[in-house]
Motif scaffolding. Sequence first.
Motif, PDB file in Angstrom:
ATOM      1  N   VAL A  95       0.819  -1.220   0.000  1.00 22.27           N
ATOM      2  CA  VAL A  95       0.000   0.000   0.000  1.00 22.27           C
ATOM      3  C   VAL A  95       0.852   1.269   0.000  1.00 22.27           C
ATOM      4  O   VAL A  95       0.325   2.368   0.177  1.00 22.27           O
ATOM      5  N   SER A  96       2.143   1.126  -0.240  1.00 20.80           N
ATOM      6  CA  SER A  96       3.036   2.287  -0.161  1.00 20.80           C
ATOM      7  C   SER A  96       2.830   3.278  -1.312  1.00 20.80           C
ATOM      8  O   SER A  96       3.136   4.456  -1.167  1.00 20.80           O
ATOM      9  N   GLU A  97       2.312   2.823  -2.445  1.00 18.05           N
ATOM     10  CA  GLU A  97       2.107   3.724  -3.585  1.00 18.05           C
ATOM     11  C   GLU A  97       0.711   4.332  -3.604  1.00 18.05           C
ATOM     12  O   GLU A  97       0.535   5.482  -3.991  1.00 18.05           O
ATOM     13  N   ARG A  98      -0.289   3.537  -3.225  1.00 16.50           N
ATOM     14  CA  ARG A  98      -1.676   4.019  -3.213  1.00 16.50           C
ATOM     15  C   ARG A  98      -2.507   3.089  -2.339  1.00 16.50           C
ATOM     16  O   ARG A  98      -2.155   1.922  -2.163  1.00 16.50           O
ATOM     17  N   PRO A  99      -3.612   3.601  -1.801  1.00 16.35           N
ATOM     18  CA  PRO A  99      -4.487   2.741  -0.991  1.00 16.35           C
ATOM     19  C   PRO A  99      -5.058   1.591  -1.820  1.00 16.35           C
ATOM     20  O   PRO A  99      -5.390   1.763  -2.994  1.00 16.35           O
ATOM     21  N   LEU A 101      -3.936  -6.644   8.515  1.00 12.41           N
ATOM     22  CA  LEU A 101      -4.487  -5.318   8.228  1.00 12.41           C
ATOM     23  C   LEU A 101      -5.024  -4.663   9.500  1.00 12.41           C
ATOM     24  O   LEU A 101      -4.748  -3.492   9.767  1.00 12.41           O
ATOM     25  N   HIS A 102      -5.756  -5.417  10.300  1.00 17.49           N
ATOM     26  CA  HIS A 102      -6.313  -4.875  11.545  1.00 17.49           C
ATOM     27  C   HIS A 102      -5.205  -4.551  12.542  1.00 17.49           C
ATOM     28  O   HIS A 102      -5.267  -3.517  13.227  1.00 17.49           O
ATOM     29  N   ARG A 103      -4.190  -5.404  12.615  1.00 18.64           N
ATOM     30  CA  ARG A 103      -3.053  -5.171  13.517  1.00 18.64           C
ATOM     31  C   ARG A 103      -2.310  -3.893  13.113  1.00 18.64           C
ATOM     32  O   ARG A 103      -1.976  -3.056  13.956  1.00 18.64           O
ATOM     33  N   LEU A 104      -2.061  -3.722  11.828  1.00 20.65           N
ATOM     34  CA  LEU A 104      -1.341  -2.550  11.325  1.00 20.65           C
ATOM     35  C   LEU A 104      -2.165  -1.282  11.489  1.00 20.65           C
ATOM     36  O   LEU A 104      -1.618  -0.213  11.780  1.00 20.65           O
ATOM     37  N   LEU A 147      -1.491   1.923   9.251  1.00 16.39           N
ATOM     38  CA  LEU A 147      -2.442   1.995   8.136  1.00 16.39           C
ATOM     39  C   LEU A 147      -3.662   2.785   8.566  1.00 16.39           C
ATOM     40  O   LEU A 147      -4.033   2.784   9.740  1.00 16.39           O
ATOM     41  N   ARG A 148      -4.280   3.426   7.580  1.00 19.79           N
ATOM     42  CA  ARG A 148      -5.551   4.101   7.796  1.00 19.79           C
ATOM     43  C   ARG A 148      -6.536   3.461   6.822  1.00 19.79           C
ATOM     44  O   ARG A 148      -6.270   3.390   5.619  1.00 19.79           O
ATOM     45  N   GLY A 149      -7.649   3.003   7.334  1.00 22.83           N
ATOM     46  CA  GLY A 149      -8.661   2.380   6.494  1.00 22.83           C
ATOM     47  C   GLY A 149      -9.817   3.319   6.244  1.00 22.83           C
ATOM     48  O   GLY A 149     -10.263   4.013   7.154  1.00 22.83           O
ATOM     49  N   GLU A 150     -10.254   3.376   4.997  1.00 17.48           N
ATOM     50  CA  GLU A 150     -11.406   4.195   4.624  1.00 17.48           C
ATOM     51  C   GLU A 150     -12.303   3.382   3.695  1.00 17.48           C
ATOM     52  O   GLU A 150     -11.811   2.723   2.781  1.00 17.48           O
ATOM     53  N   TRP A 151     -13.601   3.471   3.935  1.00 15.90           N
ATOM     54  CA  TRP A 151     -14.547   2.752   3.093  1.00 15.90           C
ATOM     55  C   TRP A 151     -14.709   3.453   1.753  1.00 15.90           C
ATOM     56  O   TRP A 151     -14.715   4.670   1.677  1.00 15.90           O
ATOM     57  N   GLY A 152     -14.804   2.642   0.716  1.00 16.49           N
ATOM     58  CA  GLY A 152     -15.001   3.146  -0.629  1.00 16.49           C
ATOM     59  C   GLY A 152     -15.740   2.108  -1.455  1.00 16.49           C
ATOM     60  O   GLY A 152     -16.251   1.130  -0.917  1.00 16.49           O
ATOM     61  N   VAL A 153     -15.771   2.318  -2.752  1.00 17.45           N
ATOM     62  CA  VAL A 153     -16.439   1.392  -3.667  1.00 17.45           C
ATOM     63  C   VAL A 153     -15.395   0.830  -4.617  1.00 17.45           C
ATOM     64  O   VAL A 153     -14.649   1.576  -5.254  1.00 17.45           O
ATOM     65  N   ALA A 154     -15.318  -0.493  -4.675  1.00 18.00           N
ATOM     66  CA  ALA A 154     -14.358  -1.176  -5.543  1.00 18.00           C
ATOM     67  C   ALA A 154     -14.843  -1.162  -6.989  1.00 18.00           C
ATOM     68  O   ALA A 154     -15.963  -0.730  -7.286  1.00 18.00           O
ATOM     69  N   ASN A 206     -18.286  -2.365  -7.922  1.00 16.32           N
ATOM     70  CA  ASN A 206     -19.384  -1.648  -7.262  1.00 16.32           C
ATOM     71  C   ASN A 206     -19.719  -2.178  -5.873  1.00 16.32           C
ATOM     72  O   ASN A 206     -20.786  -1.903  -5.350  1.00 16.32           O
ATOM     73  N   GLN A 207     -18.842  -2.960  -5.284  1.00 14.74           N
ATOM     74  CA  GLN A 207     -19.019  -3.457  -3.926  1.00 14.74           C
ATOM     75  C   GLN A 207     -18.305  -2.527  -2.957  1.00 14.74           C
ATOM     76  O   GLN A 207     -17.256  -1.974  -3.284  1.00 14.74           O
ATOM     77  N   ARG A 208     -18.867  -2.400  -1.764  1.00 11.94           N
ATOM     78  CA  ARG A 208     -18.218  -1.622  -0.719  1.00 11.94           C
ATOM     79  C   ARG A 208     -16.939  -2.341  -0.298  1.00 11.94           C
ATOM     80  O   ARG A 208     -16.923  -3.561  -0.141  1.00 11.94           O
ATOM     81  N   ALA A 209     -15.858  -1.598  -0.142  1.00 12.40           N
ATOM     82  CA  ALA A 209     -14.579  -2.200   0.249  1.00 12.40           C
ATOM     83  C   ALA A 209     -13.819  -1.213   1.122  1.00 12.40           C
ATOM     84  O   ALA A 209     -13.939   0.003   0.947  1.00 12.40           O
ATOM     85  N   LYS A 210     -13.048  -1.732   2.048  1.00 15.01           N
ATOM     86  CA  LYS A 210     -12.228  -0.877   2.891  1.00 15.01           C
ATOM     87  C   LYS A 210     -10.850  -0.768   2.252  1.00 15.01           C
ATOM     88  O   LYS A 210     -10.185  -1.767   2.008  1.00 15.01           O
ATOM     89  N   TYR A 211     -10.456   0.461   1.959  1.00 12.91           N
ATOM     90  CA  TYR A 211      -9.157   0.731   1.352  1.00 12.91           C
ATOM     91  C   TYR A 211      -8.168   1.106   2.446  1.00 12.91           C
ATOM     92  O   TYR A 211      -8.482   1.926   3.312  1.00 12.91           O
ATOM     93  N   TYR A 212      -7.002   0.493   2.395  1.00 15.10           N
ATOM     94  CA  TYR A 212      -5.971   0.735   3.391  1.00 15.10           C
ATOM     95  C   TYR A 212      -4.833   1.527   2.766  1.00 15.10           C
ATOM     96  O   TYR A 212      -4.314   1.153   1.715  1.00 15.10           O
ATOM     97  N   GLY A 213      -4.484   2.629   3.417  1.00 15.41           N
ATOM     98  CA  GLY A 213      -3.383   3.467   2.959  1.00 15.41           C
ATOM     99  C   GLY A 213      -2.354   3.625   4.059  1.00 15.41           C
ATOM    100  O   GLY A 213      -2.659   3.502   5.246  1.00 15.41           O
ATOM    101  N   LEU A 214      -1.150   3.899   3.671  1.00  9.41           N
ATOM    102  CA  LEU A 214      -0.043   4.079   4.595  1.00  9.41           C
ATOM    103  C   LEU A 214      -0.154   5.423   5.305  1.00  9.41           C
ATOM    104  O   LEU A 214      -0.429   6.441   4.670  1.00  9.41           O
ATOM    105  N   THR A 215       0.040   5.427   6.614  1.00  9.53           N
ATOM    106  CA  THR A 215       0.107   6.681   7.366  1.00  9.53           C
ATOM    107  C   THR A 215       1.566   7.146   7.387  1.00  9.53           C
ATOM    108  O   THR A 215       2.472   6.399   6.982  1.00  9.53           O
ATOM    109  N   ALA A 216       1.801   8.356   7.878  1.00  8.06           N
ATOM    110  CA  ALA A 216       3.180   8.843   8.010  1.00  8.06           C
ATOM    111  C   ALA A 216       3.977   7.923   8.933  1.00  8.06           C
ATOM    112  O   ALA A 216       5.130   7.587   8.659  1.00  8.06           O
ATOM    113  N   THR A 217       3.350   7.469  10.007  1.00  4.03           N
ATOM    114  CA  THR A 217       4.002   6.535  10.942  1.00  4.03           C
ATOM    115  C   THR A 217       4.317   5.214  10.238  1.00  4.03           C
ATOM    116  O   THR A 217       5.390   4.643  10.422  1.00  4.03           O
ATOM    117  N   GLY A 218       3.390   4.757   9.419  1.00  2.00           N
ATOM    118  CA  GLY A 218       3.599   3.516   8.667  1.00  2.00           C
ATOM    119  C   GLY A 218       4.730   3.647   7.662  1.00  2.00           C
ATOM    120  O   GLY A 218       5.531   2.732   7.481  1.00  2.00           O
TER     121      GLY A 218
END
Length: 89
Positions: free
Chosen positions: A18-22, A51-54, A60-67, A70-82
């Motif tokens: 996830v280092s390049e994009r969520p 994913l939950h541990r990170l 990681l920061r998780g945000e809900w979006g649409v894949a 067209n299904q709901r999916a949680k996207y994980y992106g790297l935080t500054a700490t990550g």
Amino acid sequence: DRLTVLRGTLDVLVLQAVSERPLHGFEISLWLDEHADQPLNIDDSALYQALHRLEARGFLRGEWGVADNNQRAKYYGLTATGRTHLAEE
């Protein structure tokens, strides 16, 4: 022990994925398969535990979006700490 090593390795691989994009979980799984020298055969539960541990550790920061399907999916992106943790690893 072996489990700790496997968890640590999987955690770093997920952060790298996830280092390049969520990405959502399935995309992360595909990324892991594409970038491994050999099949990793990581089961879904191990991936989602990572994913939950990170996310709990603030890497990681998780945000809900649409894949794409067209299904709901949680996207994980790297935080500054990550990003800092990944660079250290």
